[in-house]
Write a protein that holds these residues in place. Structure first.
Motif, PDB file in Angstrom:
ATOM      1  N   SER A   5      -2.479  -0.257  -4.959  1.00 33.48           N
ATOM      2  CA  SER A   5      -2.400  -0.598  -3.539  1.00 33.48           C
ATOM      3  C   SER A   5      -3.553  -1.521  -3.157  1.00 33.48           C
ATOM      4  O   SER A   5      -4.665  -1.385  -3.674  1.00 33.48           O
ATOM      5  CB  SER A   5      -2.466   0.668  -2.684  1.00 33.48           C
ATOM      6  OG  SER A   5      -1.355   1.502  -2.923  1.00 33.48           O
ATOM      7  N   ASN A  53       0.866  -1.173   0.000  1.00 29.60           N
ATOM      8  CA  ASN A  53       0.000   0.000   0.000  1.00 29.60           C
ATOM      9  C   ASN A  53       0.906   1.228   0.000  1.00 29.60           C
ATOM     10  O   ASN A  53       1.557   1.530   0.999  1.00 29.60           O
ATOM     11  CB  ASN A  53      -0.895  -0.024   1.246  1.00 29.60           C
ATOM     12  CG  ASN A  53      -1.729   1.239   1.393  1.00 29.60           C
ATOM     13  OD1 ASN A  53      -1.681   2.135   0.560  1.00 29.60           O
ATOM     14  ND2 ASN A  53      -2.481   1.306   2.470  1.00 29.60           N
ATOM     15  N   LYS A  80      -9.266  -1.653  -3.664  1.00 28.76           N
ATOM     16  CA  LYS A  80      -8.139  -1.938  -4.529  1.00 28.76           C
ATOM     17  C   LYS A  80      -8.395  -1.251  -5.861  1.00 28.76           C
ATOM     18  O   LYS A  80      -9.435  -1.422  -6.471  1.00 28.76           O
ATOM     19  CB  LYS A  80      -7.981  -3.448  -4.735  1.00 28.76           C
ATOM     20  CG  LYS A  80      -6.758  -3.817  -5.555  1.00 28.76           C
ATOM     21  CD  LYS A  80      -6.597  -5.320  -5.644  1.00 28.76           C
ATOM     22  CE  LYS A  80      -5.344  -5.655  -6.437  1.00 28.76           C
ATOM     23  NZ  LYS A  80      -5.133  -7.117  -6.548  1.00 28.76           N
ATOM     24  N   GLU A 124       0.803   3.732   2.822  1.00 29.47           N
ATOM     25  CA  GLU A 124       1.227   3.233   4.114  1.00 29.47           C
ATOM     26  C   GLU A 124       2.748   3.303   4.271  1.00 29.47           C
ATOM     27  O   GLU A 124       3.269   3.221   5.382  1.00 29.47           O
ATOM     28  CB  GLU A 124       0.754   1.788   4.295  1.00 29.47           C
ATOM     29  CG  GLU A 124       0.841   1.279   5.713  1.00 29.47           C
ATOM     30  CD  GLU A 124       0.253  -0.114   5.851  1.00 29.47           C
ATOM     31  OE1 GLU A 124       0.085  -0.558   6.993  1.00 29.47           O
ATOM     32  OE2 GLU A 124      -0.026  -0.759   4.826  1.00 29.47           O
ATOM     33  N   GLY A 164      -1.828  -4.791   2.686  1.00 27.07           N
ATOM     34  CA  GLY A 164      -0.540  -4.717   2.015  1.00 27.07           C
ATOM     35  C   GLY A 164       0.563  -5.246   2.912  1.00 27.07           C
ATOM     36  O   GLY A 164       0.394  -5.420   4.124  1.00 27.07           O
ATOM     37  N   PHE A 214      -7.656  -0.826   1.655  1.00 28.05           N
ATOM     38  CA  PHE A 214      -7.259  -0.453   3.010  1.00 28.05           C
ATOM     39  C   PHE A 214      -8.284   0.475   3.635  1.00 28.05           C
ATOM     40  O   PHE A 214      -9.112   1.075   2.958  1.00 28.05           O
ATOM     41  CB  PHE A 214      -5.868   0.195   3.032  1.00 28.05           C
ATOM     42  CG  PHE A 214      -5.729   1.455   2.203  1.00 28.05           C
ATOM     43  CD1 PHE A 214      -5.858   2.705   2.788  1.00 28.05           C
ATOM     44  CD2 PHE A 214      -5.453   1.377   0.844  1.00 28.05           C
ATOM     45  CE1 PHE A 214      -5.716   3.865   2.034  1.00 28.05           C
ATOM     46  CE2 PHE A 214      -5.300   2.534   0.083  1.00 28.05           C
ATOM     47  CZ  PHE A 214      -5.431   3.768   0.680  1.00 28.05           C
ATOM     48  N   SER A 255      -4.378  -2.140   6.585  1.00 26.54           N
ATOM     49  CA  SER A 255      -4.191  -2.529   5.196  1.00 26.54           C
ATOM     50  C   SER A 255      -3.838  -3.992   5.086  1.00 26.54           C
ATOM     51  O   SER A 255      -3.277  -4.586   6.009  1.00 26.54           O
ATOM     52  CB  SER A 255      -3.077  -1.679   4.568  1.00 26.54           C
ATOM     53  OG  SER A 255      -2.711  -2.173   3.307  1.00 26.54           O
TER      54      SER A 255
END
Length: 335
Positions: free
Chosen positions: A244, A49, A268, A52, A174, A247, A172
């Motif tokens: 990403s 992400n 997403k 992030e 990610g 989130f 997230s």
């Protein structure tokens, strides 16, 4: 091994485009090596992400590039003191995640220079337990590359500032970067040298390892194709930010008109899926109008600003500064 001459390009988007183009288009059954040095930039791992990982306010103020690469792993900072290498080979199962096989020649050359380098952990080269190189891989059906950084004389203070996340309470899916103790290779040298001299030392060492070493220069048509890939992919917000993973963000701030608590879902693809506004503020107009207007808008400050500028926020929240409200949705924590 064939050395790809990138002709001194320092644009990270163009260098990543060149790397991907070479992987997908250069002949099979041949090994290639690409070296490049990038302008100040943050290179984001494929599954991360972006928001992030970065200090968005800082990178905008300092004109730092943000580019997503096609390999996995964590976010890294590049600048003119950082040398990047990429080994491209045919795909073999025993090479996948075998970073030691690819980095062994680099480690040997560093050792020959008096640097106590060793491979440690999954994908790092360290010297005295301080990280001097991080590595990642990407594989297609037939080809793969293993690439990495060599921190030679990088501004390590910039690493901390550019990768110091300011967005609060991001949840997230990610893969968050793990921060390690890092050091510059130049710290371990007995005699000083420039990044260019260091680059040549590494190249000379690799030439000695491979007697069939040759240099390849791209044709005008090949450079044209690389620029097209850069334009279509690496210049694209959807690739660098929108890829990403989904989130959630929760952010709260007290204004003169009362406290505002935001709950934001970003799908997403980088668009706002849902935004809810809570708080103890007083307003004449229902906040649902703002919530609805922001639905499906790209989670990008300029797009959010365009929507918010359509509203008289006093009607919704009482006394509130518009720029501070925009920063609450997308911006630094220290407002």
């Amino acid at each position: 091994m064939i050395f790809i001459d990138n002709e001194g390009v320092t644009d990270p988007k163009l260098n990543l485009a060149l790397e991907e183009y070479a992987l997908r288009n250069f002949s099979n059954n041949s090994d290639y090596l690409l070296f490049y040095i990038n302008e100040p930039s943050i290179i984001i791992g494929r599954n991360q992400n972006t928001l992030e990982e970065i200090n968005q306010e800082y990178i905008e103020a300092n004109n730092i590039h943000v580019v997503r690469r096609i390999s996995g792993g964590g976010a890294v900072y590049h600048d003119f003191g950082n040398l990047n290498f990429s080994f491209m080979t045919d795909y073999e199962f025993n090479k996948l995640n075998n970073f030691k096989q690819f980095t062994a020649p680099i480690v040997k050359i560093l050792n020959d220079m008096g640097i106590p380098a060793e491979m440690k952990g999954r994908n790092d080269i360290v010297a005295n337990d301080k990280k001097i190189s991080g590595n990642a891989q990407f594989s297609s059906v037939k080809r793969m590359f293993s690439h990495g950084t060599l921190l030679f004389d990088s501004d390590l203070s910039e690493v901390t500032k550019a990768l110091n996340v300011k967005m609060s309470k991001i949840q997230s899916k990610g893969h968050k970067s793990a921060r390690s103790r890092v050091a510059n290779i130049s710290e371990f040298l007995k005699e000083p040298m420039s990044t260019t001299e260091f680059r040549q030392k590494i190249l000379d060492g690799l030439f000695e390892e491979k007697t069939d070493f040759e240099t390849y220069k791209l044709s005008d048509d090949e450079w044209k194709a690389v620029h097209e890939l850069k334009k279509e992919k690496y210049d694209n917000w959807d690739w660098n930010y929108g890829k990403s993973p989904k989130f959630d963000i929760q952010r709260t701030k007290r204004f003169k008109g009362g406290e505002i608590d935001l709950r934001i879902k970003v799908r997403k693809g980088g668009q706002i899926e849902n935004l809810k506004i809570y708080g103890d503020f007083f307003g004449k107009e229902p906040v649902e109008k703002i919530e609805d207007a922001l639905e499906n808008v790209r989670y990008e400050k300029s797009d959010i600003t365009e929507v918010i500028n359509q509203f008289d926020l006093y009607e919704y929240f009482g006394e509130i500064d518009k720029e501070e409200f925009i920063n609450l949705i997308y911006g630094p924590d220290e407002l």
